[in-house]
Scaffold this active site. Structure first.
Site, PDB file in Angstrom:
ATOM      1  N   HIS A 177     -46.734  58.201  35.993  1.00 41.62           N
ATOM      2  CA  HIS A 177     -47.526  58.678  37.129  1.00 41.62           C
ATOM      3  C   HIS A 177     -47.725  57.551  38.148  1.00 41.62           C
ATOM      4  O   HIS A 177     -47.705  57.770  39.365  1.00 41.62           O
ATOM      5  CB  HIS A 177     -48.873  59.185  36.621  1.00 41.62           C
ATOM      6  CG  HIS A 177     -49.549  60.129  37.549  1.00 41.62           C
ATOM      7  ND1 HIS A 177     -50.781  60.672  37.296  1.00 41.62           N
ATOM      8  CD2 HIS A 177     -49.177  60.643  38.750  1.00 41.62           C
ATOM      9  CE1 HIS A 177     -51.132  61.471  38.286  1.00 41.62           C
ATOM     10  NE2 HIS A 177     -50.173  61.462  39.187  1.00 41.62           N
ATOM     11  N   GLU A 224     -48.353  64.888  29.172  1.00 45.18           N
ATOM     12  CA  GLU A 224     -49.599  64.152  29.003  1.00 45.18           C
ATOM     13  C   GLU A 224     -49.718  63.688  27.548  1.00 45.18           C
ATOM     14  O   GLU A 224     -49.413  64.438  26.621  1.00 45.18           O
ATOM     15  CB  GLU A 224     -50.800  65.041  29.343  1.00 45.18           C
ATOM     16  CG  GLU A 224     -50.923  65.408  30.813  1.00 45.18           C
ATOM     17  CD  GLU A 224     -51.755  64.409  31.600  1.00 45.18           C
ATOM     18  OE1 GLU A 224     -52.187  63.391  31.004  1.00 45.18           O
ATOM     19  OE2 GLU A 224     -51.962  64.644  32.802  1.00 45.18           O
ATOM     20  N   HIS A 284     -47.882  60.673  31.561  1.00 46.84           N
ATOM     21  CA  HIS A 284     -49.285  60.390  31.870  1.00 46.84           C
ATOM     22  C   HIS A 284     -50.052  60.052  30.592  1.00 46.84           C
ATOM     23  O   HIS A 284     -49.639  60.432  29.505  1.00 46.84           O
ATOM     24  CB  HIS A 284     -49.987  61.623  32.461  1.00 46.84           C
ATOM     25  CG  HIS A 284     -49.270  62.318  33.564  1.00 46.84           C
ATOM     26  ND1 HIS A 284     -49.685  62.237  34.873  1.00 46.84           N
ATOM     27  CD2 HIS A 284     -48.190  63.144  33.555  1.00 46.84           C
ATOM     28  CE1 HIS A 284     -48.877  62.990  35.637  1.00 46.84           C
ATOM     29  NE2 HIS A 284     -47.964  63.535  34.851  1.00 46.84           N
ATOM     30  N   TYR A 285     -51.210  59.389  30.755  1.00 42.72           N
ATOM     31  CA  TYR A 285     -52.202  59.431  29.680  1.00 42.72           C
ATOM     32  C   TYR A 285     -53.382  60.254  30.167  1.00 42.72           C
ATOM     33  O   TYR A 285     -53.622  60.402  31.375  1.00 42.72           O
ATOM     34  CB  TYR A 285     -52.626  58.044  29.201  1.00 42.72           C
ATOM     35  CG  TYR A 285     -53.306  57.121  30.197  1.00 42.72           C
ATOM     36  CD1 TYR A 285     -54.402  57.506  30.976  1.00 42.72           C
ATOM     37  CD2 TYR A 285     -52.876  55.807  30.332  1.00 42.72           C
ATOM     38  CE1 TYR A 285     -55.031  56.649  31.840  1.00 42.72           C
ATOM     39  CE2 TYR A 285     -53.492  54.925  31.198  1.00 42.72           C
ATOM     40  CZ  TYR A 285     -54.569  55.356  31.949  1.00 42.72           C
ATOM     41  OH  TYR A 285     -55.188  54.486  32.823  1.00 42.72           O
ATOM     42  N   THR A 286     -54.149  60.800  29.211  1.00 37.52           N
ATOM     43  CA  THR A 286     -55.220  61.728  29.584  1.00 37.52           C
ATOM     44  C   THR A 286     -56.540  61.035  29.886  1.00 37.52           C
ATOM     45  O   THR A 286     -57.388  61.603  30.563  1.00 37.52           O
ATOM     46  CB  THR A 286     -55.469  62.740  28.460  1.00 37.52           C
ATOM     47  OG1 THR A 286     -55.919  62.043  27.294  1.00 37.52           O
ATOM     48  CG2 THR A 286     -54.204  63.534  28.144  1.00 37.52           C
ATOM     49  N   ASP A 330     -51.695  55.288  35.290  1.00 38.61           N
ATOM     50  CA  ASP A 330     -51.183  55.749  34.004  1.00 38.61           C
ATOM     51  C   ASP A 330     -49.660  55.908  34.052  1.00 38.61           C
ATOM     52  O   ASP A 330     -49.109  56.153  35.119  1.00 38.61           O
ATOM     53  CB  ASP A 330     -51.862  57.068  33.590  1.00 38.61           C
ATOM     54  CG  ASP A 330     -51.653  58.202  34.590  1.00 38.61           C
ATOM     55  OD1 ASP A 330     -51.907  57.994  35.798  1.00 38.61           O
ATOM     56  OD2 ASP A 330     -51.255  59.297  34.178  1.00 38.61           O
TER      57      ASP A 330
END
Length: 274
Positions: free
Chosen positions: A169, A126, A62-64, A179
């Site tokens: 994700h 993440e 994921h990215y945040t 993401d």
């Protein structure tokens, strides 16, 4: 003679001896029971079964979409979490926020190769990254990618995770997530033996075939997306849901174009993907 009377004559003298043995053993049994507490478990873990494996089958990346401080606060105090967080400091720091033996809440409603609820069998990672901005997509720093690769190699080795089960994700939830985005370095990681990639020579050959013969129909596209893991509709129509899945596929394998529109190159890659 072996009649009933004869057998009874033999057994009679043994009974007093048996009673004496029981009487001698009774105090020892009582003494043992006196120290026994059924409320306290005494589990012997000295023998471990050979037939077992890790419960972890997937890694979800994921990215945040926010900064270091906010990411750490949200993932540690909010209603979402991940096993690991990689910051975007000049020297990226790795936080482990959830033990790998416990479930983190990072994937939500999700599916991969027909297996729903990916949270229950995955490790979530993440990465601090702004994601989609007004001026385009935020890049991942080379140091972040290097740290991520080291972390992934360790997780893969310990849990024996298969390349096709290292996902984004957007792969497991293509109807609602984008993401880790089109700038995530999937190809770079695959070149290091991390994750799945396609044979580019085969993909180019299939692309030329599609250009010459025409594109297959929507049912073929949906079937092939399902073959490589995605939860795709089987309507036979290139509907919005199917376009969302195709866009997620493109973000990963053809990031320069991710509009959900099937073309010869996208479908050549799809056909070449193992």
């Amino acid at each position: 003679m072996n009649g009933p009377g004869r057998q009874g004559a033999k057994r009679g003298p043994a009974r007093p001896a048996l009673l004496r043995a029981l009487a001698a053993a009774l105090p020892l049994a009582v003494a043992g029971c006196a120290g026994y507490d059924p409320g306290k478990l005494d589990i012997d873990r000295s023998i471990q079964a050979k037939s077992q494996s890790s419960r972890v089958d997937f890694i979800v990346l994921h990215y945040t979409s926010t900064d270091n401080e906010a990411s750490l606060r949200i993932l540690s105090e909010g209603n979402v979490s991940s096993h690991y967080l990689i910051t975007d400091h000049p020297r990226p720091r790795v936080y482990q926020l959830v033990d790998e033996n416990r479930r983190a809440w990072h994937a939500g409603v999700s599916s991969w190769y027909g297996r729903a609820g990916v949270n229950s069998a995955s490790i979530g990672v993440e990465i601090v990254n702004a994601g989609k901005r007004d001026d385009g997509w935020a890049p991942y720093s080379p140091r972040q990618v290097a740290v991520l690769a080291t972390l992934l190699r360790d997780i893969i080795a310990r849990h024996r995770i298969k390349p096709h089960n290292i996902v984004g994700h957007s792969d497991v939830a293509p109807q609602r997530k984008i993401d880790p985005g089109p700038l995530f370095p999937w190809k770079q990681l695959a070149e290091q033996g991390i994750g799945r990639w396609y044979d580019e020579e085969s993909a180019r050959r299939y692309e030329l075939d599609f250009e010459a013969q025409g594109l297959p129909d929507a049912a073929w596209v949906q079937e092939q997306l399902g073959r490589v893991g995605y939860e795709a509709p089987r309507s036979g129509v290139l509907d919005p849901a199917t376009r969302n899945v195709l866009a997620a596929f493109q973000m990963r394998y053809r990031p320069e174009r991710h509009d959900g529109e099937p073309d010869a190159r996208t479908l050549g890659i799809l056909k070449a993907l193992p």
